[in-house]
Scaffold this motif. Sequence first.
Motif, PDB file in Angstrom:
ATOM      1  N   THR A 114       0.835  -1.211   0.000  1.00 59.43           N
ATOM      2  CA  THR A 114       0.000   0.000   0.000  1.00 59.43           C
ATOM      3  C   THR A 114       0.862   1.250   0.000  1.00 59.43           C
ATOM      4  O   THR A 114       0.542   2.249  -0.657  1.00 59.43           O
ATOM      5  CB  THR A 114      -0.938  -0.010   1.219  1.00 59.43           C
ATOM      6  OG1 THR A 114      -1.730  -1.196   1.202  1.00 59.43           O
ATOM      7  CG2 THR A 114      -1.863   1.208   1.196  1.00 59.43           C
ATOM      8  N   ALA A 135      -2.468  -4.336  -6.605  1.00 60.65           N
ATOM      9  CA  ALA A 135      -3.741  -4.519  -5.911  1.00 60.65           C
ATOM     10  C   ALA A 135      -4.357  -5.871  -6.241  1.00 60.65           C
ATOM     11  O   ALA A 135      -4.899  -6.554  -5.361  1.00 60.65           O
ATOM     12  CB  ALA A 135      -4.704  -3.387  -6.296  1.00 60.65           C
ATOM     13  N   LEU A 160      -8.115   2.704  -3.665  1.00 61.72           N
ATOM     14  CA  LEU A 160      -7.610   1.361  -3.409  1.00 61.72           C
ATOM     15  C   LEU A 160      -8.370   0.777  -2.230  1.00 61.72           C
ATOM     16  O   LEU A 160      -8.540   1.440  -1.195  1.00 61.72           O
ATOM     17  CB  LEU A 160      -6.105   1.404  -3.082  1.00 61.72           C
ATOM     18  CG  LEU A 160      -5.504   0.113  -2.514  1.00 61.72           C
ATOM     19  CD1 LEU A 160      -5.468  -0.987  -3.568  1.00 61.72           C
ATOM     20  CD2 LEU A 160      -4.113   0.375  -1.952  1.00 61.72           C
TER      21      LEU A 160
END
Length: 426
Positions: A335, A398, A418
């Motif tokens: 992330t 992702a 996201l």
Amino acid sequence: MRHPTPHPRLLLRPLTSAHTYRRWAYLVIGGALLTPYAVAALVLATLITDHTTAPPIPTHILALLTALAAVAATAYLPGTRHAQTLLARALLQGPLTNTPHPTPTWRTTTRTSAWLCLHLTLGMAACLLTMTALTEAALLAATPLTPTTATIAQGPLTLTGHHPLTPTQRLLGPLLGLALLTALIYTLALTGHLLARTAPHLLGPSPTDLLAAAHARAHTLAERNRIARELHDSLGHALSVVTLQAATAARLLDTDPHFARQALTHIADQARTATADLDHALGVLREDTTTPRTPPPDLTHLPHLAQATHHTGTPLTCHITGDPARVPALLSRETYRITQEALTNALRHAPTAPPALHLDITPGALTLTLTNPLTPAHRTRRPHPRGGHGITGMQERARLLGGTLTARPHHDTWHLTLHLTWKEHP
């Protein structure tokens, strides 16, 4: 239906190809390897058949069976299969060259036994054929110079007969010798070709080995792609920030020296960060490094990333809800990289537009949102349906994490979202 006539070069290729003579040498090596087995087996078979009262098995058949049994047993010696594979790859080449090394099992050892018997038997036949044909061809070539018949072949193989040579036979002798030599080369070329085609089935990997090799290659490619994404995101962000900060420092060096000094300080910080990221990536690539010396950044470093972005002169708004330390390590690192790449795109395409970053962390999930106003040039430009390499890389990250990432313009703002989930451990 008429078949196309083979090109003369294809017909002559066995005579000029290096494969023919390498495979010929491979066959001769097989015959030489069989010689000690054959001599020992022949002596043993002679001793057995001379002292038995039962109807004896022909000595040469017993010797052949004994020699092949000893050859097959040789495959169980350590290193035999590896040596045979290396020799076949070097001289036979063909399809075996492009196959991975098989895993040693009793099945592969059995196939090695079959290969040794085939190789050495064909090799001995090739040696006998070579000695006979070369000698006969040399004698035929010398017929114009000899007054009597000179041949080592017997029966129907005697090409010039057993009577005194006629003038016609003397003239045709060298041509017959050349034809015999050509036939020998074509015969051995065909034998070597068939042996090269058989090698992958006996010396090559099994379907299980091929599947394991495919999995290993896929893992290697995935690791390379991951490292490429790491370098793209970390170094790309660092270079973008350094470029903006250097331009800002140069512009404000005379009017605002204090801000220029701060910008230069942050340039040094970004250079150290980029060096650490590069050190981490190279540590993964080095085989002699078990663990990277510098741990990769994660969501706990997000405030530092936001501060570095703010010092480029871009007013970034950053809001974090929840505890970044509760995010699993892998998800936290990935992330962070996605956030880094998203900010890099914002700085590259709209350096003066104020972006807003929101990170919402809940038990078992996180949502990251980055919005920034579009410049007039980007409002009128038609967006590419698949985005650029940066967006593609973020979507790949992702997807590998089981999450979703969307990035698209909405009115006058660019939205990137996201969403990741994970299972909380009690």
